[in-house]
Design an enzyme around this catalytic site. Structure first.
Site, PDB file in Angstrom:
ATOM      1  N   GLU A  78      16.620  23.855 -21.314  1.00 23.02           N
ATOM      2  CA  GLU A  78      16.883  23.968 -22.678  1.00 23.02           C
ATOM      3  C   GLU A  78      18.347  22.959 -22.933  1.00 23.02           C
ATOM      4  O   GLU A  78      18.510  22.246 -23.938  1.00 23.02           O
ATOM      5  CB  GLU A  78      16.978  25.346 -23.425  1.00 23.02           C
ATOM      6  CG  GLU A  78      17.589  25.208 -24.983  1.00 23.02           C
ATOM      7  CD  GLU A  78      17.575  26.708 -25.647  1.00 23.02           C
ATOM      8  OE1 GLU A  78      17.499  27.520 -24.886  1.00 23.02           O
ATOM      9  OE2 GLU A  78      17.389  26.489 -26.797  1.00 23.02           O
ATOM     10  N   ASP A 105      15.117  28.566 -19.433  1.00 16.98           N
ATOM     11  CA  ASP A 105      16.011  28.860 -20.293  1.00 16.98           C
ATOM     12  C   ASP A 105      17.104  29.562 -19.783  1.00 16.98           C
ATOM     13  O   ASP A 105      16.752  30.821 -19.392  1.00 16.98           O
ATOM     14  CB  ASP A 105      15.156  29.604 -21.577  1.00 16.98           C
ATOM     15  CG  ASP A 105      16.001  29.729 -22.710  1.00 16.98           C
ATOM     16  OD1 ASP A 105      17.254  29.623 -22.653  1.00 16.98           O
ATOM     17  OD2 ASP A 105      15.577  30.268 -23.761  1.00 16.98           O
ATOM     18  N   ILE A 107      19.529  31.278 -21.290  1.00 14.78           N
ATOM     19  CA  ILE A 107      19.995  32.522 -22.020  1.00 14.78           C
ATOM     20  C   ILE A 107      18.814  32.479 -23.067  1.00 14.78           C
ATOM     21  O   ILE A 107      19.008  31.599 -23.817  1.00 14.78           O
ATOM     22  CB  ILE A 107      21.087  32.539 -22.460  1.00 14.78           C
ATOM     23  CG1 ILE A 107      22.464  32.578 -21.582  1.00 14.78           C
ATOM     24  CG2 ILE A 107      21.352  34.081 -23.360  1.00 14.78           C
ATOM     25  CD1 ILE A 107      23.763  32.938 -22.060  1.00 14.78           C
ATOM     26  N   ASP A 108      17.646  33.275 -23.092  1.00 16.37           N
ATOM     27  CA  ASP A 108      16.462  33.475 -24.027  1.00 16.37           C
ATOM     28  C   ASP A 108      17.148  34.573 -24.859  1.00 16.37           C
ATOM     29  O   ASP A 108      17.142  35.641 -24.318  1.00 16.37           O
ATOM     30  CB  ASP A 108      15.364  33.612 -23.525  1.00 16.37           C
ATOM     31  CG  ASP A 108      14.266  33.526 -24.622  1.00 16.37           C
ATOM     32  OD1 ASP A 108      14.638  32.446 -25.340  1.00 16.37           O
ATOM     33  OD2 ASP A 108      13.486  34.388 -24.730  1.00 16.37           O
ATOM     34  N   THR A 110      20.109  33.879 -27.234  1.00 18.08           N
ATOM     35  CA  THR A 110      21.429  33.505 -27.367  1.00 18.08           C
ATOM     36  C   THR A 110      22.202  34.354 -28.253  1.00 18.08           C
ATOM     37  O   THR A 110      23.363  34.846 -28.496  1.00 18.08           O
ATOM     38  CB  THR A 110      21.760  32.141 -27.545  1.00 18.08           C
ATOM     39  OG1 THR A 110      21.288  31.421 -26.318  1.00 18.08           O
ATOM     40  CG2 THR A 110      23.369  31.706 -27.559  1.00 18.08           C
ATOM     41  N   ASP A 233      10.943  28.567 -23.573  1.00 17.44           N
ATOM     42  CA  ASP A 233      10.725  30.130 -24.104  1.00 17.44           C
ATOM     43  C   ASP A 233       9.695  30.573 -23.512  1.00 17.44           C
ATOM     44  O   ASP A 233       9.369  31.731 -23.564  1.00 17.44           O
ATOM     45  CB  ASP A 233      10.733  30.131 -25.521  1.00 17.44           C
ATOM     46  CG  ASP A 233      12.117  29.434 -26.351  1.00 17.44           C
ATOM     47  OD1 ASP A 233      13.242  29.771 -25.839  1.00 17.44           O
ATOM     48  OD2 ASP A 233      11.851  28.666 -27.391  1.00 17.44           O
TER      49      ASP A 233
END
Ligand code: 2AM
Ligand code: CA
Length: 286
Positions: A78, A105, A107-108, A110, A233
Site C-alpha cells: 500500500e 498491507d 497496517i490494515d 490505520t 486489503d
C-alpha cells in the site's frame, strides 16, 4: 522458468508460508510496540485516509524480509502506491501477471491504530500468476495469526478454522466498512446497510477489512462486505475465507480476483440471499 505451483520452497529452503508468517509476526510486534507512539500523521486523500511513519516503517520491514528470501519476486504494498483508487488499480495492473507477487498491507486499520482502538492487522499474501496461494493476517493486539495455503485449509494457532454454520441471514452476524468517498461509495454502502440491517442479527464495523475476512474464516462473523477496497486489503483474507469453507465474490456475485474492489465474503450458506439483498437495494457498487 516458473516453478510449478506446488513447489513451496526456495533455494534457501524457507517455505513461502514460513516467510509470510515470520514476517507478519515481526511487523505486527513492531507495530504493537509503537501503539500511541507515532510521531508523523499525514492525510492521504481525506481526514479519514491516514498514514503514519509506522505504516511506512512496517512496509519497509516486510519488504526487506521478503526480498531477502525471494529477491526475484514482485512486491505490491500500500505505501509504495500513490493514494486513490486510480493509482491503486494501475499499480495492480502493472504487476498482476507476475509469476510470484507479494501483496501487502503493512497496517490494515490505520485509523484504529492512530486512535488506539485495538482492531488492526498486518496482511500478507502471495499470488502465483494472479491467484492467491498464501494468505496471512496477523492481529498483534490479540496475538492471533490466521494462515491459509491454497488447497491446504486455514488455521489459527495451528488448529483448522471453519466458517460459521448459520443457514439464513436472519441468524447471521455481518460486518461492513464505511467507505471514505462521500460521493459514490458511501451512499452505495448506506443503501446496503439500510437494506441488510433489518435482515440480519446485527452488523459490526471494526475498521480492518483483512481482520473482518479472518473473522469470517474463523466463524466469528457470518459475512462481510465493503465497497471500494484495494487488492492489499483483500488478498490474504480472501484465501482465508475460501480455505475455511466460505465464499468470496464481488458484490454482484462474480468470482473474486485480485482486481475486485467491492467484496462480499460469507460462510457460503447465506451468500446468494445476501447478494440478492444488495442487488434489490441497488447497493452492489460502482
Ligand atoms: P487501511 O487501514 O489499510 O487504509 C475500513 O473500512 C477498511 O477500509 C480498512 O481495511 C482500511 O484499510 C480501508 N480503507 C481506508 N481508507 C481507504 C481508502 N481511502 N481507500 C480504500 N480503502 C480504504
Ligand atoms: Ca494500510
Amino acid at each position: 522458468m516458473a516453478e510449478p505451483i506446488n513447489v513451496h520452497y526456495s533455494a534457501s529452503g524457507k517455505s513461502f508460508t514460513a516467510v509470510a508468517i515470520n514476517t507478519a509476526a515481526k511487523a505486527g510486534e513492531w507495530i504493537k510496540s509503537k501503539l500511541g507512539a507515532y510521531t508523523s500523521l499525514n492525510q492521504k486523500t481525506s481526514p479519514g485516509d491516514l498514514v503514519t511513519e509506522i505504516d511506512k516503517g512496517s512496509e519497509k520491514l516486510i519488504k526487506n524480509l521478503i526480498m531477502t528470501h525471494f529477491p526475484e519476486h514482485s512486491f505490491l504494498g500500500e505505501e509504495g502506491v500513490e493514494p486513490g483508487p486510480l493509482a491503486s488499480a494501475q499499480a495492480l495492473e502493472n504487476v498482476k501477471d507476475a509469476d510470484y507477487l507479494w501483496i501487502v498491507d503493512p497496517i490494515d486499520g490505520t485509523t484504529n491504530f492512530v486512535h488506539g482502538f485495538p482492531f488492526f492487522s498486518v496482511s500478507i499474501a502471495l499470488a502465483f500468476k494472479g491467484e492467491v496461494i498464501v494468505g496471512v493476517v496477523y492481529d498483534p493486539s490479540r496475538d492471533e495469526l490466521f494462515v491459509a495455503e491454497k488447497g491446504k485449509g486455514a488455521y489459527l494457532r495451528g488448529k483448522p478454522i471453519h466458517v460459521s454454520p448459520e443457514p439464513v441471514l436472519a441468524e447471521s452476524l455481518f460486518a461492513t466498512g464505511f467507505p471514505i468517498d462521500p460521493v459514490t461509495a458511501l451512499p452505495t454502502n448506506m443503501r446496503g446497510l439500510t437494506a441488510v440491517l433489518p435482515k440480519v442479527r446485527n452488523i459490526r464495523n471494526g475498521g480492518s477489512a483483512a481482520l473482518h475476512l479472518a473473522y469470517v474464516a474463523a466463524g466469528r462473523l457470518s459475512g462481510f462486505w465493503e465497497i471500494n477496497l484495494n487488492a492489499w486489503d483483500l488478498a490474504a483474507g480472501s484465501l482465508l475465507v475460501q480455505e475455511a469453507g466460505g465464499k468470496v465474490t464481488d458484490t454482484a456475485g462474480q468470482p473474486y480476483h485480485l482486481g475486485v474492489r467491492n467484496v462480499a465474503a460469507t460462510n457460503g450458506h447465506v451468500h446468494q440471499e445476501f447478494i440478492d439483498v444488495l442487488k434489490e437495494a441497488d447497493a452492489v457498487g460502482l
